[in-house]
Write an enzyme that holds these catalytic residues in place. Structure first.
Site, PDB file in Angstrom:
ATOM      1  N   TYR A 143       0.827  -1.193   0.133  1.00 40.46           N
ATOM      2  CA  TYR A 143       0.141   0.003   0.113  1.00 40.46           C
ATOM      3  C   TYR A 143       0.865   1.294  -0.069  1.00 40.46           C
ATOM      4  CZ  TYR A 143       0.668  -2.126   4.815  1.00 40.46           C
ATOM      5  OH  TYR A 143       0.954  -2.630   5.680  1.00 40.46           O
ATOM      6  N   HIS A 193       6.326  -0.414   0.264  1.00 39.74           N
ATOM      7  CA  HIS A 193       5.940   0.704  -0.669  1.00 39.74           C
ATOM      8  C   HIS A 193       6.914   0.911  -1.710  1.00 39.74           C
ATOM      9  CE1 HIS A 193       4.316   1.580   3.296  1.00 39.74           C
ATOM     10  NE2 HIS A 193       5.319   1.827   3.733  1.00 39.74           N
TER      11      HIS A 193
END
Ligand code: C5P
Length: 215
Positions: A143, A193
Protein backbone atom coordinates in the site's frame (compact mmCIF):
# COMPACT_ATOMS: atom_id res chain seq x y z
CA UNK A 1 -14.34 10.41 -0.40
CA UNK A 2 -14.52 14.15 -0.47
CA UNK A 3 -17.42 14.16 1.97
CA UNK A 4 -15.16 12.28 4.34
CA UNK A 5 -12.30 14.72 3.92
CA UNK A 6 -14.62 17.67 4.01
CA UNK A 7 -16.23 16.56 7.26
CA UNK A 8 -12.79 15.88 8.60
CA UNK A 9 -11.65 19.44 8.09
CA UNK A 10 -14.93 21.31 8.32
CA UNK A 11 -14.31 22.48 11.88
CA UNK A 12 -11.39 24.62 10.83
CA UNK A 13 -12.29 25.37 7.21
CA UNK A 14 -12.45 29.03 6.31
CA UNK A 15 -12.85 29.64 2.55
CA UNK A 16 -11.66 33.23 2.81
CA UNK A 17 -8.35 32.05 4.18
CA UNK A 18 -5.64 30.36 2.16
CA UNK A 19 -4.42 27.55 4.31
CA UNK A 20 -0.77 26.56 4.05
CA UNK A 21 0.35 23.12 5.06
CA UNK A 22 3.69 21.44 5.56
CA UNK A 23 4.22 17.70 5.37
CA UNK A 24 7.29 16.68 7.36
CA UNK A 25 8.56 13.23 6.39
CA UNK A 26 11.08 11.31 8.46
CA UNK A 27 14.01 11.25 6.04
CA UNK A 28 17.56 11.45 7.39
CA UNK A 29 18.21 14.40 5.08
CA UNK A 30 16.49 16.59 7.72
CA UNK A 31 19.31 16.03 10.19
CA UNK A 32 21.35 19.22 10.47
CA UNK A 33 19.07 21.02 7.99
CA UNK A 34 18.07 23.90 10.33
CA UNK A 35 14.69 24.04 8.55
CA UNK A 36 12.72 24.91 11.68
CA UNK A 37 11.73 28.46 10.67
CA UNK A 38 10.76 27.43 7.12
CA UNK A 39 8.61 24.63 8.54
CA UNK A 40 6.98 26.63 11.30
CA UNK A 41 5.56 29.38 9.07
CA UNK A 42 2.79 27.03 7.86
CA UNK A 43 -0.75 26.93 9.27
CA UNK A 44 -0.92 23.15 9.46
CA UNK A 45 1.94 20.80 10.22
CA UNK A 46 1.61 17.12 9.37
CA UNK A 47 3.96 14.52 10.85
CA UNK A 48 3.82 10.77 10.87
CA UNK A 49 4.67 7.48 12.56
CA UNK A 50 7.64 7.67 14.92
CA UNK A 51 8.53 11.28 14.07
CA UNK A 52 10.53 12.73 16.94
CA UNK A 53 10.62 16.38 17.90
CA UNK A 54 12.57 16.48 21.15
CA UNK A 55 16.24 16.95 20.33
CA UNK A 56 15.51 17.78 16.67
CA UNK A 57 13.57 21.04 17.06
CA UNK A 58 16.03 23.11 15.02
CA UNK A 59 15.73 20.78 12.05
CA UNK A 60 12.07 19.70 12.10
CA UNK A 61 10.22 22.44 14.03
CA UNK A 62 8.08 21.99 17.12
CA UNK A 63 4.38 22.22 16.32
CA UNK A 64 2.18 19.40 14.99
CA UNK A 65 -1.41 19.77 13.80
CA UNK A 66 -2.05 16.27 12.45
CA UNK A 67 -0.04 13.16 13.24
CA UNK A 68 -0.74 10.27 10.87
CA UNK A 69 0.02 6.75 11.99
CA UNK A 70 -1.10 3.17 11.71
CA UNK A 71 -1.60 0.98 14.78
CA UNK A 72 1.93 -0.53 14.70
CA UNK A 73 3.60 2.86 14.42
CA UNK A 74 1.54 4.45 17.21
CA UNK A 75 3.31 6.73 19.64
CA UNK A 76 1.98 8.83 22.50
CA UNK A 77 1.13 12.28 21.17
CA UNK A 78 1.24 15.67 22.82
CA UNK A 79 -2.12 17.15 23.84
CA UNK A 80 -3.95 19.08 21.09
CA UNK A 81 -2.38 17.10 18.27
CA UNK A 82 -5.00 15.57 15.97
CA UNK A 83 -4.41 11.85 15.57
CA UNK A 84 -5.14 10.49 12.09
CA UNK A 85 -5.25 6.71 12.17
CA UNK A 86 -4.55 4.94 8.86
CA UNK A 87 -6.28 1.56 8.65
CA UNK A 88 -3.64 -0.29 6.62
CA UNK A 89 -4.75 -3.57 8.19
CA UNK A 90 -8.10 -4.80 9.49
CA UNK A 91 -8.63 -2.80 12.65
CA UNK A 92 -10.32 -5.63 14.51
CA UNK A 93 -7.07 -7.67 14.28
CA UNK A 94 -5.20 -4.82 15.92
CA UNK A 95 -7.86 -4.28 18.55
CA UNK A 96 -7.91 -7.96 19.54
CA UNK A 97 -4.13 -8.03 19.81
CA UNK A 98 -4.04 -4.75 21.76
CA UNK A 99 -6.71 -5.87 24.22
CA UNK A 100 -5.41 -9.37 24.84
CA UNK A 101 -1.64 -8.98 24.55
CA UNK A 102 -1.01 -5.23 24.92
CA UNK A 103 0.90 -5.17 21.63
CA UNK A 104 0.17 -4.42 18.02
CA UNK A 105 2.64 -6.25 15.80
CA UNK A 106 5.88 -6.10 17.80
CA UNK A 107 5.04 -2.80 19.45
CA UNK A 108 3.55 -2.20 22.89
CA UNK A 109 0.30 -0.21 22.81
CA UNK A 110 1.14 3.37 23.83
CA UNK A 111 -0.40 4.49 27.10
CA UNK A 112 -1.51 7.96 28.11
CA UNK A 113 -3.58 8.91 25.08
CA UNK A 114 -4.73 12.41 25.91
CA UNK A 115 -6.52 13.31 22.69
CA UNK A 116 -10.16 14.28 23.16
CA UNK A 117 -12.41 12.25 20.89
CA UNK A 118 -12.89 15.06 18.38
CA UNK A 119 -9.11 15.05 17.82
CA UNK A 120 -9.09 11.43 16.67
CA UNK A 121 -9.83 10.73 13.02
CA UNK A 122 -9.77 7.52 11.01
CA UNK A 123 -8.82 7.91 7.38
CA UNK A 124 -11.34 6.35 5.04
CA UNK A 125 -10.06 3.17 3.31
CA UNK A 126 -11.64 4.71 0.19
CA UNK A 127 -8.99 7.41 0.31
CA UNK A 128 -6.20 4.80 0.46
CA UNK A 129 -7.76 2.98 -2.47
CA UNK A 130 -7.96 6.22 -4.41
CA UNK A 131 -4.19 6.77 -3.88
CA UNK A 132 -3.36 3.13 -4.69
CA UNK A 133 -5.45 3.15 -7.89
CA UNK A 134 -4.85 6.64 -9.21
CA UNK A 135 -1.46 7.72 -7.92
CA UNK A 136 0.89 4.85 -7.03
CA UNK A 137 -1.05 2.57 -9.41
CA UNK A 138 -0.45 -0.61 -7.42
CA UNK A 139 3.34 -0.20 -7.29
CA UNK A 140 4.95 -1.45 -4.10
CA UNK A 141 4.20 -4.74 -2.39
CA UNK A 142 1.19 -3.58 -0.41
CA UNK A 143 0.00 0.00 0.00
CA UNK A 144 1.07 3.64 -0.26
CA UNK A 145 3.41 4.89 2.46
CA UNK A 146 2.25 7.04 5.36
CA UNK A 147 4.28 9.92 3.94
CA UNK A 148 2.70 9.76 0.50
CA UNK A 149 -0.75 9.37 2.12
CA UNK A 150 -0.03 12.49 4.21
CA UNK A 151 1.03 14.36 1.08
CA UNK A 152 -2.23 13.48 -0.71
CA UNK A 153 -4.21 14.35 2.42
CA UNK A 154 -2.53 17.78 2.41
CA UNK A 155 -3.13 18.30 -1.32
CA UNK A 156 -6.86 17.70 -0.82
CA UNK A 157 -7.26 19.91 2.22
CA UNK A 158 -4.82 22.83 1.84
CA UNK A 159 -4.23 25.49 -0.79
CA UNK A 160 -0.44 25.53 -0.50
CA UNK A 161 1.59 22.47 0.38
CA UNK A 162 5.28 22.30 1.26
CA UNK A 163 7.14 19.05 1.69
CA UNK A 164 10.21 18.38 3.82
CA UNK A 165 12.00 15.18 4.80
CA UNK A 166 11.21 13.03 1.77
CA UNK A 167 13.83 10.99 -0.06
CA UNK A 168 17.35 9.70 0.45
CA UNK A 169 20.09 11.88 1.91
CA UNK A 170 22.93 13.28 -0.21
CA UNK A 171 24.77 9.93 0.12
CA UNK A 172 21.77 7.99 -1.18
CA UNK A 173 20.79 6.57 2.25
CA UNK A 174 17.09 6.10 3.06
CA UNK A 175 17.34 6.24 6.84
CA UNK A 176 15.33 8.34 9.34
CA UNK A 177 16.59 11.56 10.95
CA UNK A 178 16.08 10.07 14.42
CA UNK A 179 18.42 7.14 13.65
CA UNK A 180 22.16 7.17 14.31
CA UNK A 181 22.82 4.49 11.72
CA UNK A 182 22.46 6.13 8.32
CA UNK A 183 22.81 2.77 6.51
CA UNK A 184 19.63 1.33 7.99
CA UNK A 185 17.53 2.40 4.98
CA UNK A 186 14.46 0.88 6.61
CA UNK A 187 11.95 2.92 4.65
CA UNK A 188 13.25 1.74 1.28
CA UNK A 189 14.42 -1.76 2.13
CA UNK A 190 11.13 -3.42 3.07
CA UNK A 191 9.69 -2.77 -0.43
CA UNK A 192 6.23 -2.61 1.18
CA UNK A 193 5.97 0.72 -0.61
CA UNK A 194 7.68 1.64 -3.85
CA UNK A 195 9.90 4.48 -2.63
CA UNK A 196 11.15 5.28 -6.15
CA UNK A 197 7.67 5.59 -7.65
CA UNK A 198 6.44 7.73 -4.75
CA UNK A 199 9.52 9.92 -4.93
CA UNK A 200 9.18 10.50 -8.67
CA UNK A 201 5.47 11.37 -8.23
CA UNK A 202 6.47 13.84 -5.53
CA UNK A 203 9.06 15.39 -7.84
CA UNK A 204 6.47 15.64 -10.63
CA UNK A 205 4.03 17.43 -8.33
CA UNK A 206 6.81 19.87 -7.46
CA UNK A 207 7.69 20.32 -11.13
CA UNK A 208 4.05 21.18 -11.92
CA UNK A 209 3.99 23.71 -9.08
CA UNK A 210 1.41 21.82 -6.97
CA UNK A 211 3.78 21.52 -4.04
CA UNK A 212 6.98 23.18 -2.90
CA UNK A 213 9.57 20.49 -2.33
CA UNK A 214 12.51 21.17 -0.01
CA UNK A 215 15.58 19.01 -0.13
O1 C5P B 1 9.59 5.32 7.63
P1 C5P B 1 8.44 6.17 8.09
O2 C5P B 1 7.13 5.61 7.62
O3 C5P B 1 8.45 6.48 9.54
O4 C5P B 1 8.62 7.59 7.38
C1 C5P B 1 7.54 8.46 7.20
C2 C5P B 1 7.53 8.94 5.75
O5 C5P B 1 8.68 9.76 5.51
C3 C5P B 1 7.61 7.81 4.76
O6 C5P B 1 6.34 7.26 4.53
C4 C5P B 1 8.22 8.50 3.56
O7 C5P B 1 7.21 9.18 2.81
C5 C5P B 1 9.13 9.55 4.17
N1 C5P B 1 10.54 9.08 4.20
C6 C5P B 1 11.32 9.32 3.08
N2 C5P B 1 12.65 8.97 3.10
C7 C5P B 1 13.20 8.39 4.17
C8 C5P B 1 12.39 8.11 5.30
C9 C5P B 1 11.07 8.47 5.28
O8 C5P B 1 10.84 9.84 2.07
N3 C5P B 1 14.49 8.12 4.17
Amino acid sequence: LFTVLWTLTADVWDPSHCRTCVVVGNSGQLKGSSHRLLIEIHDWMLRMNRAKITGFELDVGMRTTYHLMYPESAVTLRPNVHLVLIPFKPLWTCITSALHFGVVGHWPVPTGLRQPQYHVLILSPAFLKYIHDNWTQHHGRRYPSTGFTALLFALHTCQQVSVFGFGADSEGNWHHYREKNCWSGAFCRTRVHDADVEFSLTKRLAHKGRIVFYK
